[in-house]
Scaffold this active site. Structure first.
Site, PDB file in Angstrom:
ATOM      1  N   THR A   8       0.858  -1.260   0.004  1.00 37.94           N
ATOM      2  CA  THR A   8       0.023  -0.010  -0.001  1.00 37.94           C
ATOM      3  C   THR A   8       0.914   1.321   0.051  1.00 37.94           C
ATOM      4  O   THR A   8       1.929   1.275   0.294  1.00 37.94           O
ATOM      5  CB  THR A   8      -0.807   0.002   1.161  1.00 37.94           C
ATOM      6  OG1 THR A   8      -1.764   1.493   1.166  1.00 37.94           O
ATOM      7  CG2 THR A   8       0.055  -0.011   2.360  1.00 37.94           C
ATOM      8  N   ASN A  10      -0.724   4.027   1.472  1.00 38.90           N
ATOM      9  CA  ASN A  10      -1.112   4.272   2.642  1.00 38.90           C
ATOM     10  C   ASN A  10      -0.419   4.075   4.038  1.00 38.90           C
ATOM     11  O   ASN A  10      -0.584   3.037   4.442  1.00 38.90           O
ATOM     12  CB  ASN A  10      -2.678   4.002   2.630  1.00 38.90           C
ATOM     13  CG  ASN A  10      -3.657   4.647   3.807  1.00 38.90           C
ATOM     14  OD1 ASN A  10      -3.225   5.112   4.877  1.00 38.90           O
ATOM     15  ND2 ASN A  10      -4.813   4.498   3.462  1.00 38.90           N
ATOM     16  N   ARG A  11       0.419   5.161   4.396  1.00 38.69           N
ATOM     17  CA  ARG A  11       1.199   4.898   5.652  1.00 38.69           C
ATOM     18  C   ARG A  11       0.122   4.822   6.781  1.00 38.69           C
ATOM     19  O   ARG A  11       0.500   4.054   7.803  1.00 38.69           O
ATOM     20  CB  ARG A  11       1.850   6.353   5.843  1.00 38.69           C
ATOM     21  CG  ARG A  11       2.919   6.571   4.627  1.00 38.69           C
ATOM     22  CD  ARG A  11       4.109   7.543   5.037  1.00 38.69           C
ATOM     23  NE  ARG A  11       4.955   8.119   3.975  1.00 38.69           N
ATOM     24  CZ  ARG A  11       5.877   7.627   3.593  1.00 38.69           C
ATOM     25  NH1 ARG A  11       6.019   6.166   4.210  1.00 38.69           N
ATOM     26  NH2 ARG A  11       6.490   7.896   2.331  1.00 38.69           N
ATOM     27  N   ASP A  70      -7.140  -6.156   0.571  1.00 29.92           N
ATOM     28  CA  ASP A  70      -8.192  -5.590  -0.191  1.00 29.92           C
ATOM     29  C   ASP A  70      -9.483  -5.536   0.582  1.00 29.92           C
ATOM     30  O   ASP A  70      -9.921  -6.747   1.079  1.00 29.92           O
ATOM     31  CB  ASP A  70      -8.373  -6.531  -1.615  1.00 29.92           C
ATOM     32  CG  ASP A  70      -9.077  -5.773  -2.645  1.00 29.92           C
ATOM     33  OD1 ASP A  70      -8.794  -4.554  -2.929  1.00 29.92           O
ATOM     34  OD2 ASP A  70      -9.922  -6.313  -3.124  1.00 29.92           O
ATOM     35  N   LYS A 176     -12.773   1.542  16.721  1.00 32.59           N
ATOM     36  CA  LYS A 176     -13.101   0.842  15.561  1.00 32.59           C
ATOM     37  C   LYS A 176     -12.023  -0.385  15.367  1.00 32.59           C
ATOM     38  O   LYS A 176     -12.473  -1.432  14.525  1.00 32.59           O
ATOM     39  CB  LYS A 176     -12.729   1.822  14.560  1.00 32.59           C
ATOM     40  CG  LYS A 176     -12.589   1.392  12.918  1.00 32.59           C
ATOM     41  CD  LYS A 176     -12.481   2.459  11.850  1.00 32.59           C
ATOM     42  CE  LYS A 176     -12.316   1.957  10.652  1.00 32.59           C
ATOM     43  NZ  LYS A 176     -11.865   3.019   9.547  1.00 32.59           N
TER      44      LYS A 176
END
Length: 203
Positions: A8, A10-11, A70, A176
């Site tokens: 990814t 996305n860090r 995913d 979350k």
């Protein structure tokens, strides 16, 4: 120290894995760190196919252990859509806001009791000499009629979690993680992490 690549850019997503893999003497890297120009086209028709595609492609290219994620939203009244197309549901140039707007538009006439949905996450772990392994998690909920909450991303503001009596976007990051689809998949991975990654003492 063993390197594990998270497929990814996305860090933020990678941080979820840093905590998990810390006890195993693993350094977590993203594509930003090792192959910023590497893009894997997600041509699969299922979450598992796309996770496998990303993990195996990056592992083959870099010769290291790779974890690929995913995930997306499946809405029962829409026959499982948007599914693997969750991030690009509203078409080219899709944004979270436009995706939510399209989703709510398609569900406008659907009664509350039929707005059931789930977030799904599939992790694939691939690497040299490893048979690709999969870890899956899901979170059941329903789609609200209007967004609520400022946390999270994607469809979180309209995804109501019955056990929490709030939307995903109204939960703290810690709350979350305890209930989310990705949190569930990561906990599955954690159960087998020693076998996959070893520990400091094993090396």
């Amino acid at each position: 120290m063993k390197d594990v690549i998270i497929a990814t850019k996305n860090r933020g997503k990678a941080k979820d894995f840093e905590t998990l893999l810390a006890p195993y003497g693993v350094r977590v890297l993203t594509l930003h760190d090792v192959a910023e120009d590497l893009d894997v086209e997600e041509t699969g028709t299922t979450f598992r196919e796309n996770a496998r595609l990303k993990a195996e492609t990056v592992a083959e290219r870099l010769g290291k252990i790779v974890i690929a994620d995913d995930s997306g939203l499946a809405v029962d009244a829409l026959d499982g859509r948007p599914g693997v197309y969750s991030a690009r549901f509203s078409g080219e140039g899709a944004t979270d806001e436009r995706n939510i707007e399209k989703l709510l538009g398609e569900l406008k006439k659907v009664p509350d009791e039929e707005r059931t949905a789930r977030f799904i996450c599939v992790l694939a772990v691939a690497g040299p000499g490893l048979e690709t392994r999969f870890f899956e998690g899901a979170c059941e909920g329903r789609i609200m009629r209007a967004p609520a909450g400022d946390n999270g991303f994607g469809y979180d503001p309209v995804f109501y979690v019955p056990n929490e009596e709030r939307t995903m976007a109204q939960l703290s990051p810690e709350e979350k993680a305890a209930v989310s689809h990705r949190g569930a998949a990561i906990r599955q991975l954690e159960e087998e992490a020693r076998g996959l990654f070893g520990t400091e003492e094993d090396r």
